[in-house]
Design an enzyme around this catalytic site. Structure first.
Site, short mmCIF file in Angstrom:
data_model
loop_
_atom_site.label_atom_id
_atom_site.label_comp_id
_atom_site.label_asym_id
_atom_site.label_seq_id
_atom_site.Cartn_x
_atom_site.Cartn_y
_atom_site.Cartn_z
N CYS A 124 0.81 -1.23 0.00
CA CYS A 124 0.00 0.00 0.00
C CYS A 124 0.83 1.27 0.00
O CYS A 124 0.32 2.35 -0.28
CB CYS A 124 -0.93 0.00 1.20
SG CYS A 124 -1.90 -1.52 1.35
N HIS B 12 -9.35 2.42 -2.03
CA HIS B 12 -7.95 2.09 -1.81
C HIS B 12 -7.39 1.22 -2.94
O HIS B 12 -7.26 0.01 -2.79
CB HIS B 12 -7.80 1.39 -0.46
CG HIS B 12 -6.42 0.93 -0.14
ND1 HIS B 12 -5.28 1.58 -0.59
CD2 HIS B 12 -5.98 -0.14 0.60
CE1 HIS B 12 -4.21 0.93 -0.14
NE2 HIS B 12 -4.61 -0.11 0.57
N CYS C 49 0.31 2.78 6.09
CA CYS C 49 0.70 1.43 6.52
C CYS C 49 0.61 0.49 5.33
O CYS C 49 -0.12 0.74 4.38
CB CYS C 49 -0.22 0.96 7.65
SG CYS C 49 -1.97 0.93 7.21
#
Length: 421
Positions: free
Chosen positions: A89, A377, A408
């Site tokens: 990510c 996301h 994160c």
């Protein structure tokens, strides 16, 4: 830690609207989501980069250097070096950090990332793939028939990529359920964070905040995931999705980020190259960064930023309330709550190795225009998306304001930036 001795500036770029997997962009692969972003950024700012870095988390069997393929198909100057990066990510935030360490004060880098969760490519089981390769290598028909005895029918299956950690076999949501229970984070707090994400996003969209950060693609002009009419009552009705058996599961589709398609890019430049951008561009200085990794079993899969943030801020003698803007990636509402809980935990800070008094976390400075729960996301694009929002928000606050941007990542990884307007 920042290793670039030169002054580095970040200039806000563009992104596609973000859409739920298998919906508006179900026919767009990583290349065709990325190319319009890159082309429009170059057209809007009337310049060509000295370096191009792009990333994506889900691999494609047709190419290994996604960045170079985007550069070629977007018809950029082929003399521009292009490289692909990946850090789950944190991928496109890492692209910006890498560029900051590679460019000179006269150079500009275009960086970003993409994820097409609707077009994830399937492969063959490794043993079946090996067998087929050896079959095709056989010279004679007899050799080919002899290979049949080596084939196990149990190996004749597809390899289907999944959103799980390879080492543990658990998804990010399952890992977050473990952390949530360990830290006693209640369901209502998770839903409150999710609700704030949607409400802040809708407020920002209604105020025109996203108008010059998002480009229209195939008739889609705005993000498709945010829910204007959601409420705590509606969120409370949703069932847990990652722990359905224990009766104590609390992560739902409402307080978690969704699988998403989208691409995003930004500019990274040296001090002299900043002059190439117009005065209307949103620009902030990249002061410092921190990259952290933790033992995922002991600390939690998404907890590395709780090590990175204190180390970064202690270097600059900053308390939490010295930061005017906090942009924290919302993989899950529980993860955001867990991050803040540990940032305020003196025993945790002692484990991190800092003794500085950071004070209480200023929740009212968090994600003022919404976060990943509301927006979505797309793994490789989230870093660039969250940095672009931070750049614009900070630039509009005026000179001398500070922001911390935190992402994160799977694998017990995390990246953090300190920005200043």
């Amino acid at each position: 830690m920042k290793n670039s001795k030169s002054e580095i500036w970040l200039i806000a770029g563009l992104r596609t609207p973000f859409a739920k997997v298998d919906k508006d962009f179900k026919d767009k692969d990583a290349l065709h989501l990325s190319i319009p972003v890159v082309q429009e950024m170059i057209k809007r700012d009337s310049l060509s980069p000295n370096l191009f870095i792009w990333g994506s988390v889900a691999p494609n069997l047709g190419y290994s250097n996604l960045a170079r393929e985007i550069l070629m198909d977007a018809e950029l100057d082929q003399s521009i070096p292009a490289l692909t990066t990946i850090m789950a990510c944190s991928t496109s935030m890492m692209a910006a950090i890498e560029a900051a360490g590679l460019i000179s004060e006269e150079e500009v880098a275009l960086v970003g990332g993409v994820e097409s969760m609707s077009r994830v490519q399937l492969g063959l089981n490794q043993n079946f793939s090996d067998w087929l390769r050896r079959l095709f290598q056989s010279k004679t028909l007899a050799d080919k028939f002899s290979k049949l005895k080596d084939l196990s029918f149990g190996d004749i299956r597809l390899f289907i990529p999944s959103v799980t950690n390879r080492t543990t076999g658990l998804s990010m949501g399952e890992h977050s359920e473990i952390t949530t229970k360990r830290l006693n984070i209640d369901r209502e707090r998770q839903d409150e964070i999710a609700l704030n994400s949607h409400q802040n996003y809708i407020k920002g969209r209604n105020n025109g905040f996203f108008d010059d950060l998002i480009l229209s693609l195939d008739g889609v002009e705005e993000d498709k995931i945010p829910r204007e009419n959601t409420s705590l009552e509606q969120l409370a009705k949703l069932n847990p999705v990652f722990d359905k058996e224990s009766g104590n599961g609390s992560l739902t589709a409402g307080n978690s980020s969704l699988l998403t398609d989208g691409a995003a890019g930004l500019w990274v430049c040296g001090s002299k190259a900043k002059e190439k951008f117009s005065d209307e561009s949103y620009a902030v200085q990249l002061i410092d960064w921190e990259i952290a990794a933790v033992n995922i079993e002991k600390e939690g899969l998404l907890m590395a930023t709780t090590f990175a943030i204190p180390r970064l801020m202690a270097r600059h003698n900053l308390r939490y309330d010295n930061i005017d803007l906090w942009e924290v990636h919302e993989a899950f509402g529980s993860q955001v709550a867990a991050n803040v809980q540990l940032l305020e935990d003196k025993n945790h800070l002692k484990k991190v190795g800092v003794s500085f008094d950071f004070g209480a976390f200023p929740w009212d400075h968090l994600n003022p225009n919404g976060g990943s729960i509301a927006i979505g996301h797309p793994f490789g694009a989230t870093g660039a998306r969250i940095i672009n929002q931070s750049i614009k928000e900070l630039a509009q606050m005026g000179p001398g304001k500070k922001a911390v941007v935190s992402v994160c990542a799977d694998g017990g990884l995390g990246t953090v930036m300190l920005l200043e307007s």
